[in-house]
Design a protein around this motif. Structure first.
Motif, PDB file in Angstrom:
ATOM      1  N   GLU A   1       0.827  -1.200   0.000  1.00 36.98           N
ATOM      2  CA  GLU A   1       0.000   0.000   0.000  1.00 36.98           C
ATOM      3  C   GLU A   1       0.864   1.253   0.000  1.00 36.98           C
ATOM      4  N   SER A   2       0.280   2.339  -0.486  1.00 39.94           N
ATOM      5  CA  SER A   2       0.928   3.641  -0.436  1.00 39.94           C
ATOM      6  C   SER A   2      -0.141   4.710  -0.518  1.00 39.94           C
ATOM      7  N   GLY A   3       0.276   5.958  -0.265  1.00 42.27           N
ATOM      8  CA  GLY A   3      -0.650   7.073  -0.425  1.00 42.27           C
ATOM      9  C   GLY A   3      -1.156   7.687   0.865  1.00 42.27           C
ATOM     10  N   GLY A   4      -0.830   7.092   1.985  1.00 39.28           N
ATOM     11  CA  GLY A   4      -1.268   7.649   3.253  1.00 39.28           C
ATOM     12  C   GLY A   4      -0.466   8.892   3.611  1.00 39.28           C
ATOM     13  N   GLY A   5      -0.870   9.540   4.703  1.00 35.40           N
ATOM     14  CA  GLY A   5      -0.141  10.716   5.148  1.00 35.40           C
ATOM     15  C   GLY A   5      -0.918  11.488   6.189  1.00 35.40           C
ATOM     16  N   LEU A   6      -0.390  12.647   6.524  1.00 36.82           N
ATOM     17  CA  LEU A   6      -1.031  13.559   7.478  1.00 36.82           C
ATOM     18  C   LEU A   6      -1.739  14.652   6.690  1.00 36.82           C
ATOM     19  N   VAL A   7      -3.044  14.746   6.871  1.00 33.70           N
ATOM     20  CA  VAL A   7      -3.831  15.730   6.135  1.00 33.70           C
ATOM     21  C   VAL A   7      -4.799  16.427   7.080  1.00 33.70           C
ATOM     22  N   GLN A   8      -5.327  17.546   6.634  1.00 32.83           N
ATOM     23  CA  GLN A   8      -6.317  18.268   7.415  1.00 32.83           C
ATOM     24  C   GLN A   8      -7.719  17.770   7.088  1.00 32.83           C
ATOM     25  N   ALA A   9      -8.601  17.945   8.014  1.00 33.69           N
ATOM     26  CA  ALA A   9      -9.996  17.563   7.803  1.00 33.69           C
ATOM     27  C   ALA A   9     -10.538  18.262   6.555  1.00 33.69           C
ATOM     28  N   GLY A  10     -11.293  17.503   5.773  1.00 35.14           N
ATOM     29  CA  GLY A  10     -11.845  18.039   4.549  1.00 35.14           C
ATOM     30  C   GLY A  10     -11.035  17.722   3.305  1.00 35.14           C
ATOM     31  N   ALA A  11      -9.806  17.289   3.504  1.00 39.10           N
ATOM     32  CA  ALA A  11      -8.934  16.971   2.370  1.00 39.10           C
ATOM     33  C   ALA A  11      -9.313  15.634   1.754  1.00 39.10           C
ATOM     34  N   SER A  12      -8.671  15.328   0.645  1.00 35.09           N
ATOM     35  CA  SER A  12      -8.890  14.057  -0.049  1.00 35.09           C
ATOM     36  C   SER A  12      -7.564  13.314  -0.173  1.00 35.09           C
ATOM     37  N   LEU A  13      -7.660  12.006  -0.276  1.00 34.90           N
ATOM     38  CA  LEU A  13      -6.486  11.158  -0.474  1.00 34.90           C
ATOM     39  C   LEU A  13      -6.839  10.040  -1.437  1.00 34.90           C
ATOM     40  N   ARG A  14      -5.836   9.521  -2.118  1.00 32.72           N
ATOM     41  CA  ARG A  14      -6.018   8.308  -2.896  1.00 32.72           C
ATOM     42  C   ARG A  14      -4.978   7.293  -2.437  1.00 32.72           C
ATOM     43  N   LEU A  15      -5.447   6.213  -1.902  1.00 33.47           N
ATOM     44  CA  LEU A  15      -4.571   5.129  -1.490  1.00 33.47           C
ATOM     45  C   LEU A  15      -4.445   4.136  -2.641  1.00 33.47           C
ATOM     46  N   SER A  16      -3.253   3.561  -2.771  1.00 35.55           N
ATOM     47  CA  SER A  16      -3.002   2.572  -3.815  1.00 35.55           C
ATOM     48  C   SER A  16      -2.507   1.286  -3.188  1.00 35.55           C
ATOM     49  N   CYS A  17      -2.825   0.195  -3.825  1.00 33.32           N
ATOM     50  CA  CYS A  17      -2.346  -1.119  -3.402  1.00 33.32           C
ATOM     51  C   CYS A  17      -1.877  -1.854  -4.647  1.00 33.32           C
ATOM     52  N   VAL A  18      -0.578  -2.098  -4.721  1.00 31.89           N
ATOM     53  CA  VAL A  18      -0.011  -2.788  -5.858  1.00 31.89           C
ATOM     54  C   VAL A  18       0.188  -4.261  -5.496  1.00 31.89           C
ATOM     55  N   ALA A  19      -0.288  -5.136  -6.367  1.00 29.65           N
ATOM     56  CA  ALA A  19      -0.194  -6.569  -6.113  1.00 29.65           C
ATOM     57  C   ALA A  19       0.801  -7.222  -7.046  1.00 29.65           C
ATOM     58  N   SER A  20       1.407  -8.278  -6.561  1.00 27.16           N
ATOM     59  CA  SER A  20       2.281  -9.078  -7.409  1.00 27.16           C
ATOM     60  C   SER A  20       1.677 -10.466  -7.532  1.00 27.16           C
ATOM     61  N   GLY A  21       2.006 -11.151  -8.592  1.00 34.40           N
ATOM     62  CA  GLY A  21       1.451 -12.484  -8.782  1.00 34.40           C
ATOM     63  C   GLY A  21       0.535 -12.543  -9.978  1.00 34.40           C
ATOM     64  N   GLN A  22       0.449 -13.705 -10.579  1.00 36.51           N
ATOM     65  CA  GLN A  22      -0.299 -13.866 -11.819  1.00 36.51           C
ATOM     66  C   GLN A  22      -1.791 -13.924 -11.623  1.00 36.51           C
ATOM     67  N   THR A  23      -2.269 -14.244 -10.412  1.00 34.43           N
ATOM     68  CA  THR A  23      -3.691 -14.488 -10.212  1.00 34.43           C
ATOM     69  C   THR A  23      -4.437 -13.304  -9.628  1.00 34.43           C
ATOM     70  N   PHE A  24      -3.810 -12.140  -9.605  1.00 37.80           N
ATOM     71  CA  PHE A  24      -4.459 -10.964  -9.015  1.00 37.80           C
ATOM     72  C   PHE A  24      -5.824 -10.712  -9.620  1.00 37.80           C
ATOM     73  N   THR A  25      -5.930 -10.862 -10.928  1.00 36.31           N
ATOM     74  CA  THR A  25      -7.166 -10.483 -11.603  1.00 36.31           C
ATOM     75  C   THR A  25      -8.345 -11.334 -11.169  1.00 36.31           C
ATOM     76  N   SER A  26      -8.112 -12.478 -10.556  1.00 34.02           N
ATOM     77  CA  SER A  26      -9.215 -13.325 -10.119  1.00 34.02           C
ATOM     78  C   SER A  26      -9.561 -13.141  -8.646  1.00 34.02           C
ATOM     79  N   TYR A  27      -8.802 -12.324  -7.937  1.00 35.74           N
ATOM     80  CA  TYR A  27      -9.022 -12.144  -6.511  1.00 35.74           C
ATOM     81  C   TYR A  27     -10.057 -11.066  -6.225  1.00 35.74           C
ATOM     82  N   THR A  28     -10.795 -11.262  -5.156  1.00 32.66           N
ATOM     83  CA  THR A  28     -11.605 -10.199  -4.587  1.00 32.66           C
ATOM     84  C   THR A  28     -10.691  -9.343  -3.716  1.00 32.66           C
ATOM     85  N   MET A  29     -10.780  -8.030  -3.883  1.00 39.06           N
ATOM     86  CA  MET A  29      -9.896  -7.121  -3.153  1.00 39.06           C
ATOM     87  C   MET A  29     -10.718  -6.250  -2.201  1.00 39.06           C
ATOM     88  N   ALA A  30     -10.082  -5.860  -1.108  1.00 37.52           N
ATOM     89  CA  ALA A  30     -10.788  -5.030  -0.133  1.00 37.52           C
ATOM     90  C   ALA A  30      -9.817  -4.131   0.605  1.00 37.52           C
TER      91      ALA A  30
END
Length: 122
Positions: A4-33
């Motif tokens: 994961e990446s994209g976290g940080g310290l922000v003020q109330a009202g701000a926006s963030l986008r978190l990312s999760c990069v996966a490795s492995g051939q079967t990622f496309t068949s997994y349920t992600m959360a």
């Protein structure tokens, strides 16, 4: 492996986008959360998405502010967070489930990332 990446310290009202990069051939068949865990609290479900991008599922507490998406060719899952509140402060974890269907219990997910910290100041 999930990173994961994209976290940080922000003020109330701000926006963030978190990312999760996966490795492995079967990622496309997994349920992600995404889950989150605040200090002294249990890990809780935030949002999930199936392998075919159908029927994203959200916790009631984040509906309307959080959006989960995934890019299967890039093996990335995103969590867009708008109008951040101090109550959103937590470590956010990406998780993968081999079986189909979004589940809200952490026990139903086999693979986990190391987490990314999100801190929202008032």
């Amino acid at each position: 492996q999930l990173v994961e990446s994209g976290g940080g310290l922000v003020q109330a009202g701000a926006s963030l986008r978190l990312s999760c990069v996966a490795s492995g051939q079967t990622f496309t068949s997994y349920t992600m959360a995404w889950f989150r865990q605040a200090p002294g609290k249990e890990r809780e479900f935030v949002a999930g998405i199936s392998w075919n991008l159908s029927s994203p599922k959200y916790a009631e507490s984040v509906k309307g502010r959080f959006t989960i998406s995934r890019n299967n060719p890039k093996k990335v899952v995103y969590l867009e967070i708008e109008s951040l509140e101090p109550e959103d402060t937590a470590v956010y974890y990406c998780a993968a489930r081999i079986l189909p269907g979004v589940e809200v219990s952490p026990a139903d997910y086999r693979f986990w990332g190391q987490g990314t910290q999100v801190t929202v100041s008032s």
